[in-house]
Design an enzyme around this catalytic site. Sequence first.
Site: not given
Ligand code: EPZ
Length: 418
Positions: A22-23, A92, A116, A121-125, A306, A328, A398
């Site tokens: 999926k990911n 999202r 969620c 789930r911020p997107i600041d990065l 996960d 995480i 999902r």
């Molecule tokens: C991906 O989410 C996966 N989703 C998640 O799988 C997985 O848990 C995660 O990576 C970590 O491996 C998909 O690929 C669709 P991150 P993503 O950005 O990209 C923080 C599942 O169950 N962060 O690596 O959203 C964030 O809050 C899902 O299949 C910021 O602070 O994960 C988190 O604490 C759940 N700012 C950490 O980083 C940002 O701009 C990891 O997030 C982005 C992230």
Amino acid sequence: MGKFIVEGGRRLRGEIKIQGSKNSVLPILAACVLVDGVSVIHNCPLLSDTDVTIKILEHLGCSVMREGHTVTVDSTGVNAFDIPDTLMREMRSSVIFLGAIIGRSGRAEISTPGGCEIGLRPIDLHISSIKKFGVEIAEEHGRLECSVPDALRGTEITLAFPSVGATENIMLTAATARGTTTIINAAREPEISDLADFLNGCGARIHGGGEGIITVAGVDSLSGTEHTVIPDRIAAATYMFSAAMTHGTIILKDIIPAHIGPVFPVLEEAGCEINIKGRELELTAPPRIRRIHKISTMPYPGFPTDIQAPIMALTAVADGTSVIIENIFESRFKHVAELIRMGADIKTEGRMAVIQGVPYLTGASVVSPDLRGGSALVLAGLAAKGITEVSDIHHIDRGYESFEEILCALGASVKRKA
Ligand code: EPZ
């Protein structure tokens, strides 16, 4: 919203093929927007998240044809640059379209994805990184309005955290930018490598996918390709746990063992025997799972967040006390209260959970809090005495294709009720 009725106490034994990831497929389908041509994606899992992703592709003007596990995307007709709020709310992780839409159309409009069940789930990065390409981003009223006054220019980005989604969005923005982009502290998950392989198949010039430093030499355009999505390492681990918790044996076909590597030492500590032959893995469980001293979720190649919930279900019936630390996501313990309803002995303190294994769980009615928490509750039901009713199973749909059919093929009794 649907329920699973799980009858516990059955040993799981058999052989299954693992679904596509999926990911991995979500960012690869999003990447098709960058391609002015036809891409054929094989091993695409049948999930509600892929359904939503296809709806977004069609909204953007792509024509999409799905035949079983093969999705053909013709993106020559891309004629939009926005994602409607309704579709963003359905999934999202649609934020992953941002880089691809900007790369294709020079502008993008999406609503901020919001949080969620597992965290804010911020997107600041994502935003700070994309701005470094010369993109202007206005954030107001929950909408992101992106524009490129001049041209996308390659840059150097050091990520404060190896965010999977941010790494993917940077790769997608960089693929057709002018000049070279370097990503430092990039996410190293296998899904990153798979996305890089897909983009390189389309003519991109990405080096270091799956490593901490990725370089992207921008190209003028991308053309269609044919790609097979990697197997889903999270689904693979989930099914391994289902056999481990029921003193069973399982053979997984078509996996990439290295992608599940972080799980092996943990399951061996729990007393499981794991044998690997090429892309096939056999797991044999002990009569009773032993405790796992400590599990700390980390970015890849650490223990995946996960599968924190599914392995917690496993430790709930282990012999001894296990400790799980979730590093995480800030609220990824919503399955704990539901496991306690089934007789689990779990105490949490912040990001730490201490699980005192009990000889058996007892069936109860429980609610799926999120995708992986839901799968954990079904696994707990498999190991419980009596009947467990797991509701809100739309979360599970999902991410797991044919979840109940696969478990039943292994000897479980899991019935779906509308
Ligand atoms: C991906 O989410 C996966 N989703 C998640 O799988 C997985 O848990 C995660 O990576 C970590 O491996 C998909 O690929 C669709 P991150 P993503 O950005 O990209 C923080 C599942 O169950 N962060 O690596 O959203 C964030 O809050 C899902 O299949 C910021 O602070 O994960 C988190 O604490 C759940 N700012 C950490 O980083 C940002 O701009 C990891 O997030 C982005 C992230």
